[in-house]
Design a protein around this motif. Structure first.
Motif, PDB file in Angstrom:
ATOM      1  N   ARG A  95       0.861  -1.051   0.143  1.00 20.91           N
ATOM      2  CA  ARG A  95      -0.218  -0.070  -0.023  1.00 20.91           C
ATOM      3  C   ARG A  95       1.018   1.128  -0.194  1.00 20.91           C
ATOM      4  O   ARG A  95       1.847   1.371   0.583  1.00 20.91           O
ATOM      5  N   ARG A  96       0.595   2.247  -0.829  1.00 23.70           N
ATOM      6  CA  ARG A  96       1.074   3.447  -0.983  1.00 23.70           C
ATOM      7  C   ARG A  96       0.310   4.457  -0.434  1.00 23.70           C
ATOM      8  O   ARG A  96      -0.928   4.701  -0.868  1.00 23.70           O
ATOM      9  N   ASN A  97       0.899   5.709   0.180  1.00 24.05           N
ATOM     10  CA  ASN A  97       0.150   6.609   0.791  1.00 24.05           C
ATOM     11  C   ASN A  97       0.248   7.699  -0.132  1.00 24.05           C
ATOM     12  O   ASN A  97       1.484   8.422  -0.156  1.00 24.05           O
ATOM     13  N   VAL A  98      -0.695   8.267  -1.002  1.00 26.12           N
ATOM     14  CA  VAL A  98      -0.823   9.077  -2.015  1.00 26.12           C
ATOM     15  C   VAL A  98      -0.189  10.510  -1.272  1.00 26.12           C
ATOM     16  O   VAL A  98       0.605  11.145  -2.162  1.00 26.12           O
ATOM     17  N   ALA A  99      -0.401  10.929  -0.058  1.00 31.18           N
ATOM     18  CA  ALA A  99      -0.172  11.837   0.724  1.00 31.18           C
ATOM     19  C   ALA A  99       1.302  12.283   0.911  1.00 31.18           C
ATOM     20  O   ALA A  99       1.866  13.165   1.605  1.00 31.18           O
ATOM     21  N   THR A 125      -6.360   9.855   4.489  1.00 34.39           N
ATOM     22  CA  THR A 125      -5.622  10.508   3.100  1.00 34.39           C
ATOM     23  C   THR A 125      -5.785   9.169   2.233  1.00 34.39           C
ATOM     24  O   THR A 125      -6.163   7.988   2.536  1.00 34.39           O
ATOM     25  N   ARG A 126      -5.682   9.390   0.871  1.00 35.78           N
ATOM     26  CA  ARG A 126      -5.758   8.203  -0.004  1.00 35.78           C
ATOM     27  C   ARG A 126      -4.835   7.369  -0.337  1.00 35.78           C
ATOM     28  O   ARG A 126      -3.494   7.553   0.087  1.00 35.78           O
ATOM     29  N   LYS A 127      -4.965   6.071  -0.686  1.00 33.89           N
ATOM     30  CA  LYS A 127      -4.034   4.894  -0.870  1.00 33.89           C
ATOM     31  C   LYS A 127      -4.009   4.328  -2.423  1.00 33.89           C
ATOM     32  O   LYS A 127      -5.118   4.294  -2.943  1.00 33.89           O
ATOM     33  N   ARG A 128      -2.796   3.680  -2.632  1.00 29.13           N
ATOM     34  CA  ARG A 128      -2.960   2.908  -4.006  1.00 29.13           C
ATOM     35  C   ARG A 128      -2.124   1.690  -3.470  1.00 29.13           C
ATOM     36  O   ARG A 128      -1.363   1.456  -2.687  1.00 29.13           O
ATOM     37  N   THR A 129      -2.251   0.552  -4.157  1.00 28.59           N
ATOM     38  CA  THR A 129      -1.300  -0.538  -4.331  1.00 28.59           C
ATOM     39  C   THR A 129      -0.271  -0.355  -5.361  1.00 28.59           C
ATOM     40  O   THR A 129      -0.568  -0.001  -6.524  1.00 28.59           O
ATOM     41  N   CYS A 130       0.937  -0.338  -4.919  1.00 20.90           N
ATOM     42  CA  CYS A 130       2.138   0.053  -5.688  1.00 20.90           C
ATOM     43  C   CYS A 130       3.276  -1.141  -5.903  1.00 20.90           C
ATOM     44  O   CYS A 130       3.338  -1.893  -4.858  1.00 20.90           O
ATOM     45  N   ASP A 146       1.901   2.301  -9.934  1.00 23.14           N
ATOM     46  CA  ASP A 146       0.452   2.081  -9.042  1.00 23.14           C
ATOM     47  C   ASP A 146      -0.402   1.054  -9.994  1.00 23.14           C
ATOM     48  O   ASP A 146      -0.600   1.177 -11.140  1.00 23.14           O
ATOM     49  N   PHE A 147      -0.743   0.126  -9.238  1.00 24.55           N
ATOM     50  CA  PHE A 147      -2.080  -0.812  -9.910  1.00 24.55           C
ATOM     51  C   PHE A 147      -3.441  -0.008  -9.860  1.00 24.55           C
ATOM     52  O   PHE A 147      -3.380   0.997  -8.886  1.00 24.55           O
ATOM     53  N   PRO A 148      -4.243  -0.270 -10.533  1.00 31.31           N
ATOM     54  CA  PRO A 148      -5.661   0.226 -10.428  1.00 31.31           C
ATOM     55  C   PRO A 148      -6.205   0.053  -9.028  1.00 31.31           C
ATOM     56  O   PRO A 148      -6.351  -0.964  -8.867  1.00 31.31           O
ATOM     57  N   SER A 149      -6.340   1.231  -8.270  1.00 32.88           N
ATOM     58  CA  SER A 149      -6.582   0.710  -6.816  1.00 32.88           C
ATOM     59  C   SER A 149      -7.024   2.086  -6.051  1.00 32.88           C
ATOM     60  O   SER A 149      -6.555   3.243  -6.638  1.00 32.88           O
ATOM     61  N   LYS A 150      -7.703   1.975  -5.189  1.00 36.94           N
ATOM     62  CA  LYS A 150      -8.289   3.046  -4.243  1.00 36.94           C
ATOM     63  C   LYS A 150      -8.960   2.758  -3.056  1.00 36.94           C
ATOM     64  O   LYS A 150      -9.112   1.594  -3.015  1.00 36.94           O
ATOM     65  N   GLY A 151      -8.873   3.732  -2.099  1.00 37.78           N
ATOM     66  CA  GLY A 151      -9.533   3.381  -0.771  1.00 37.78           C
ATOM     67  C   GLY A 151      -8.973   2.593  -0.016  1.00 37.78           C
ATOM     68  O   GLY A 151      -7.650   2.745   0.115  1.00 37.78           O
ATOM     69  N   PRO A 174     -13.883  -0.199  -4.983  1.00 31.99           N
ATOM     70  CA  PRO A 174     -14.139  -0.166  -6.552  1.00 31.99           C
ATOM     71  C   PRO A 174     -13.349   0.914  -7.364  1.00 31.99           C
ATOM     72  O   PRO A 174     -13.509   2.211  -6.883  1.00 31.99           O
ATOM     73  N   VAL A 175     -12.483   0.286  -8.237  1.00 36.50           N
ATOM     74  CA  VAL A 175     -11.729   1.243  -8.867  1.00 36.50           C
ATOM     75  C   VAL A 175     -12.393   2.178  -9.774  1.00 36.50           C
ATOM     76  O   VAL A 175     -11.751   3.172 -10.359  1.00 36.50           O
ATOM     77  N   ASN A 176     -13.680   1.818 -10.172  1.00 38.90           N
ATOM     78  CA  ASN A 176     -14.334   2.870 -10.824  1.00 38.90           C
ATOM     79  C   ASN A 176     -15.333   3.861 -10.279  1.00 38.90           C
ATOM     80  O   ASN A 176     -16.370   4.497 -10.546  1.00 38.90           O
ATOM     81  N   GLY A 177     -15.220   3.626  -8.688  1.00 39.82           N
ATOM     82  CA  GLY A 177     -15.876   4.354  -7.703  1.00 39.82           C
ATOM     83  C   GLY A 177     -15.164   5.582  -7.361  1.00 39.82           C
ATOM     84  O   GLY A 177     -14.139   6.090  -7.733  1.00 39.82           O
ATOM     85  N   PRO A 178     -15.763   6.387  -6.271  1.00 39.59           N
ATOM     86  CA  PRO A 178     -14.891   7.276  -5.446  1.00 39.59           C
ATOM     87  C   PRO A 178     -13.709   7.274  -4.946  1.00 39.59           C
ATOM     88  O   PRO A 178     -13.382   5.832  -4.592  1.00 39.59           O
ATOM     89  N   ASP A 179     -12.649   8.088  -4.882  1.00 40.67           N
ATOM     90  CA  ASP A 179     -11.457   7.949  -4.456  1.00 40.67           C
ATOM     91  C   ASP A 179     -11.432   8.206  -2.793  1.00 40.67           C
ATOM     92  O   ASP A 179     -10.934   9.199  -2.639  1.00 40.67           O
ATOM     93  N   TRP A 180     -12.089   7.136  -2.291  1.00 41.12           N
ATOM     94  CA  TRP A 180     -12.318   7.290  -0.979  1.00 41.12           C
ATOM     95  C   TRP A 180     -10.908   7.530  -0.142  1.00 41.12           C
ATOM     96  O   TRP A 180     -10.048   6.710  -0.316  1.00 41.12           O
ATOM     97  N   PRO A 181     -10.815   8.268   0.953  1.00 48.28           N
ATOM     98  CA  PRO A 181      -9.662   8.138   1.911  1.00 48.28           C
ATOM     99  C   PRO A 181      -9.571   6.693   2.578  1.00 48.28           C
ATOM    100  O   PRO A 181     -10.756   5.959   2.574  1.00 48.28           O
ATOM    101  N   TRP A 182      -8.529   6.226   3.047  1.00 49.60           N
ATOM    102  CA  TRP A 182      -8.564   4.859   3.466  1.00 49.60           C
ATOM    103  C   TRP A 182      -9.515   4.541   4.782  1.00 49.60           C
ATOM    104  O   TRP A 182     -10.096   3.457   4.605  1.00 49.60           O
TER     105      TRP A 182
END
Length: 206
Positions: A95-99, A125-130, A146-151, A174-182
């Protein structure tokens, strides 16, 4: 209070009974957990360790003394890491912290307040799988993509397909949904996503 770490390397002759390789833990830093490791072709060890309230460690150990880990602190926290090797290189999916870094250098704050600030900021803050490449000599992780990922995301699983390809599965909001914070990603539904990683022999990842 912050919990003292007790991360150990265990060995077994039968896969049932496991024993520590040394009396002392390999890493006893505060909050040390989620250790990932692998070996190079000579038997030397490379590892990453998450520090729950601090950041991370990248570690190495000689094949002649696997109980003694040499560590280097980093301010980024690599949650739910997965380590694998390809063509002599070490890689980590985590997991990568976008912030940015977990450790914000707020050493002027009292320890308890500093820890609370870091955790609240990380949760909001937002996260990705990296995919990261491990720079073994410098004991650090370098992000590749980053892989397609969020939340809420990470805790990947991997399996080799052939000499240069790997099948990877990872959960994410869901990668096509809102970019929720973790924090919001943790309480909302997640899905399993898969991908194939292919390393082209003539163009290795750097």
């Amino acid at each position: 209070a912050e919990r003292q770490g007790d991360l150990r390397l265990l060995v077994s002759d039968d896969g049932y009974a496991w024993e520590p390789i040394s009396e002392k833990p390999q890493v006893d830093a505060v909050g040390a957990e989620e250790g990932e490791f692998d070996f190079d072709d000579e038997g030397n060890l490379v590892a990453t360790v998450r520090l729950e309230t601090g950041g991370s460690l990248v570690c190495t150990a000689s094949k002649d003394d696997l109980a003694s880990w040499q560590t280097r602190f980093g301010p980024d926290k690599y949650d739910s890491a997965l380590m694998f090797r390809h063509d002599g290189q070490f890689y980590v999916v985590a997991r990568r912290n976008v912030a940015g870094s977990f450790d914000r250098g707020a050493d002027f704050l009292p320890p308890r307040l500093r820890r609370a600030y870091y955790l609240v900021r990380y949760s909001l803050t937002r996260k990705r799988t990296c995919l990261y490449r491990v720079d073994v000599a410098e004991k650090r992780l370098a992000p590749v993509f980053d892989f397609p990922s969020k939340g809420d995301t990470a805790f990947a699983g991997i399996a080799p397909l052939d000499e240069h390809s790997f099948y990877l599965a990872n959960y994410s909001s869901p990668v096509n949904g809102p970019d929720w914070p973790w924090l919001f990603g943790q309480i909302l539904p997640t899905r399993i996503y898969d991908a194939v990683i292919h390393f082209a022999p003539e163009t290795p990842v750097h």
